[in-house]
Design a protein around this motif. Structure first.
Motif, mmCIF file in Angstrom:
data_model
loop_
_atom_site.group_PDB
_atom_site.id
_atom_site.type_symbol
_atom_site.label_atom_id
_atom_site.label_comp_id
_atom_site.label_asym_id
_atom_site.label_seq_id
_atom_site.Cartn_x
_atom_site.Cartn_y
_atom_site.Cartn_z
ATOM 1 N N MET A 74 15.371 -36.967 18.332
ATOM 2 C CA MET A 74 16.018 -35.931 19.121
ATOM 3 C C MET A 74 17.937 -36.064 18.899
ATOM 4 N N TRP A 75 18.778 -37.223 18.168
ATOM 5 C CA TRP A 75 20.103 -37.040 18.463
ATOM 6 C C TRP A 75 20.285 -36.974 16.806
ATOM 7 N N ARG A 76 19.570 -37.460 15.922
ATOM 8 C CA ARG A 76 20.320 -38.235 14.164
ATOM 9 C C ARG A 76 21.368 -37.060 14.014
ATOM 10 N N GLN A 77 20.277 -35.846 13.400
ATOM 11 C CA GLN A 77 21.336 -34.571 12.738
ATOM 12 C C GLN A 77 22.314 -34.153 13.579
ATOM 13 N N SER A 78 22.550 -34.265 15.316
ATOM 14 C CA SER A 78 23.538 -33.485 15.363
ATOM 15 C C SER A 78 25.048 -34.854 15.290
ATOM 16 N N LEU A 79 24.330 -36.267 15.328
ATOM 17 C CA LEU A 79 25.464 -37.408 15.220
ATOM 18 C C LEU A 79 26.215 -37.007 13.728
ATOM 19 N N ARG A 80 25.185 -36.667 12.181
ATOM 20 C CA ARG A 80 25.834 -37.252 12.174
ATOM 21 C C ARG A 80 26.902 -34.978 11.338
ATOM 22 N N THR A 81 26.297 -34.507 11.889
ATOM 23 C CA THR A 81 27.467 -33.391 11.307
ATOM 24 C C THR A 81 27.749 -32.077 12.465
ATOM 25 N N HIS A 82 26.896 -32.508 13.693
ATOM 26 C CA HIS A 82 27.182 -31.880 15.363
ATOM 27 C C HIS A 82 28.088 -32.808 16.420
ATOM 28 N N ARG A 83 29.257 -33.022 16.005
ATOM 29 C CA ARG A 83 29.208 -34.005 16.959
ATOM 30 C C ARG A 83 30.961 -33.602 17.647
ATOM 31 N N CYS A 84 31.359 -33.661 19.142
ATOM 32 C CA CYS A 84 32.598 -33.205 19.625
ATOM 33 C C CYS A 84 32.833 -34.098 20.920
ATOM 34 N N LEU A 85 33.826 -33.308 21.735
ATOM 35 C CA LEU A 85 34.513 -34.323 22.508
ATOM 36 C C LEU A 85 34.174 -33.139 24.247
ATOM 37 N N MET A 86 33.741 -34.204 25.116
ATOM 38 C CA MET A 86 34.012 -33.520 26.655
ATOM 39 C C MET A 86 34.558 -34.306 27.024
ATOM 40 N N PRO A 87 35.757 -33.693 27.429
ATOM 41 C CA PRO A 87 36.073 -33.239 28.201
ATOM 42 C C PRO A 87 36.205 -34.187 29.967
ATOM 43 N N ALA A 88 37.088 -35.800 29.836
ATOM 44 C CA ALA A 88 36.687 -35.719 31.700
ATOM 45 C C ALA A 88 37.563 -36.272 31.738
ATOM 46 N N LEU A 89 38.102 -36.083 33.575
ATOM 47 C CA LEU A 89 39.137 -37.288 34.293
ATOM 48 C C LEU A 89 38.239 -38.615 34.224
ATOM 49 N N GLY A 90 37.382 -38.927 34.561
ATOM 50 C CA GLY A 90 36.434 -39.842 35.064
ATOM 51 C C GLY A 90 34.880 -39.559 35.008
ATOM 52 N N TRP A 91 34.511 -40.764 35.689
ATOM 53 C CA TRP A 91 32.539 -40.446 35.565
ATOM 54 C C TRP A 91 32.577 -41.168 36.665
ATOM 55 N N TYR A 92 31.651 -41.316 36.663
ATOM 56 C CA TYR A 92 30.901 -41.695 38.917
ATOM 57 C C TYR A 92 29.197 -43.053 37.747
ATOM 58 N N GLU A 93 28.984 -43.646 38.610
ATOM 59 C CA GLU A 93 28.446 -44.982 38.315
ATOM 60 C C GLU A 93 27.942 -45.293 39.490
ATOM 61 N N TRP A 94 26.363 -45.534 39.535
ATOM 62 C CA TRP A 94 26.366 -45.809 41.213
ATOM 63 C C TRP A 94 25.870 -47.827 41.004
ATOM 64 N N ASN A 95 26.080 -48.464 42.355
ATOM 65 C CA ASN A 95 26.195 -49.766 42.031
ATOM 66 C C ASN A 95 24.840 -50.285 42.777
ATOM 67 N N GLU A 96 24.353 -51.028 41.575
ATOM 68 C CA GLU A 96 22.412 -51.248 41.763
ATOM 69 C C GLU A 96 22.276 -52.545 42.788
ATOM 70 N N ARG A 97 23.611 -53.079 42.568
ATOM 71 C CA ARG A 97 23.436 -54.118 43.643
ATOM 72 C C ARG A 97 24.148 -54.385 44.915
ATOM 73 N N GLN A 98 24.744 -52.763 44.718
ATOM 74 C CA GLN A 98 25.717 -52.984 46.163
ATOM 75 C C GLN A 98 24.632 -51.796 46.925
ATOM 76 N N GLN A 99 24.246 -51.752 48.397
ATOM 77 C CA GLN A 99 23.644 -50.936 48.792
ATOM 78 C C GLN A 99 24.003 -50.569 50.128
#
Length: 232
Positions: free
Chosen positions: A86-111
């Motif tokens: 699924m990924w290997r050809q793109s990793l070899r020849t088609h890499r990019c940058l995805m601009p961001a200011l931050g990201w979200y993640e959910w803490n599974e240990r905090q309900q």
């Protein structure tokens, strides 16, 4: 898994990467970018110049034969990408940058309780300690759909979480430092150099809890970034 992030405006991207204003007006900042939506992506064109384009967040490899895109292809584990079809050809020849200011993640240990009263994991907003633009390491592909339309798509790379991020989630995006940008985007960079860049990627991040409203993809406004008090 990083399934939501904050994209900058086109002007902020152009100013940071010094690529001029020819793409202005195409990208509105999103405070809750989600998989399968269009996100801004930076890649190197055939003339070796940096260009800003839109891409479906969720990779569709060029060889995909089904009329429906594959599911859950918005994140690629960096440890496996070089070997997975699924990924290997793109990793070899088609890499990019995805601009961001931050990201979200959910803490599974905090309900906590959502606005509707449901018990959910507490979301956190991750950002650089000193703020500013982030460049997520990504891969891209162009797929020709059943109606002969070309679809540009991308996926971000993830790695084992480190530093403060690890207290909230076990994975994090691969985020590159400015001195790594040219190496990452160059089509002549070897797989060994790619893995070296991943190993040296940034870990200087901080996080704070935000509203559970971010869990709804219809919510997309600046107030999602407002810190909240965690009430179990």
């Amino acid at each position: 898994m990083c399934g939501r992030y904050v994209t900058p405006s086109d002007r902020a991207i152009e100013d940071f990467w010094h690529i001029g204003a020819h793409d202005s007006g195409r990208w509105v900042q999103s405070f809750n970018a989600a998989p399968t939506t269009q996100v801004p992506m930076l890649r190197q064109n055939e003339q070796g110049e940096l260009e800003l384009v839109g891409a479906r967040w969720g990779l569709i490899p060029f060889w995909w034969k089904q009329p429906k895109p594959p599911g859950l292809t918005f994140n690629a584990r960096s440890e496996e990408a070089a070997a997975k079809p699924m990924w290997r050809q793109s990793l070899r020849t088609h890499r990019c940058l995805m601009p961001a200011l931050g990201w979200y993640e959910w803490n599974e240990r905090q309900q906590v309780r959502s606005r509707s009263g449901r018990q959910v994991n507490q979301p956190y907003y991750h950002h650089a300690v000193e703020g500013g633009m982030l460049a997520i390491a990504g891969i891209w592909s162009t797929w020709t759909g059943p109606e002969d339309q070309d679809v540009v798509s991308c996926a971000l790379l993830t790695k084992e979480a480190a530093g403060p991020v690890a207290t909230i989630h076990h994975r994090m995006p691969v985020i590159l430092a400015p001195e790594q940008f040219d190496l990452w985007l160059s089509p002549t960079t070897s797989v060994e150099q790619v893995h070296g860049a991943i190993a040296l990627s940034r870990e200087d991040f901080s996080a704070y809890p935000v509203s559970t409203d971010v869990g709804n993809t219809r919510n997309d406004y600046p107030e999602l970034l407002t810190p909240v008090e965690v009430i179990p």
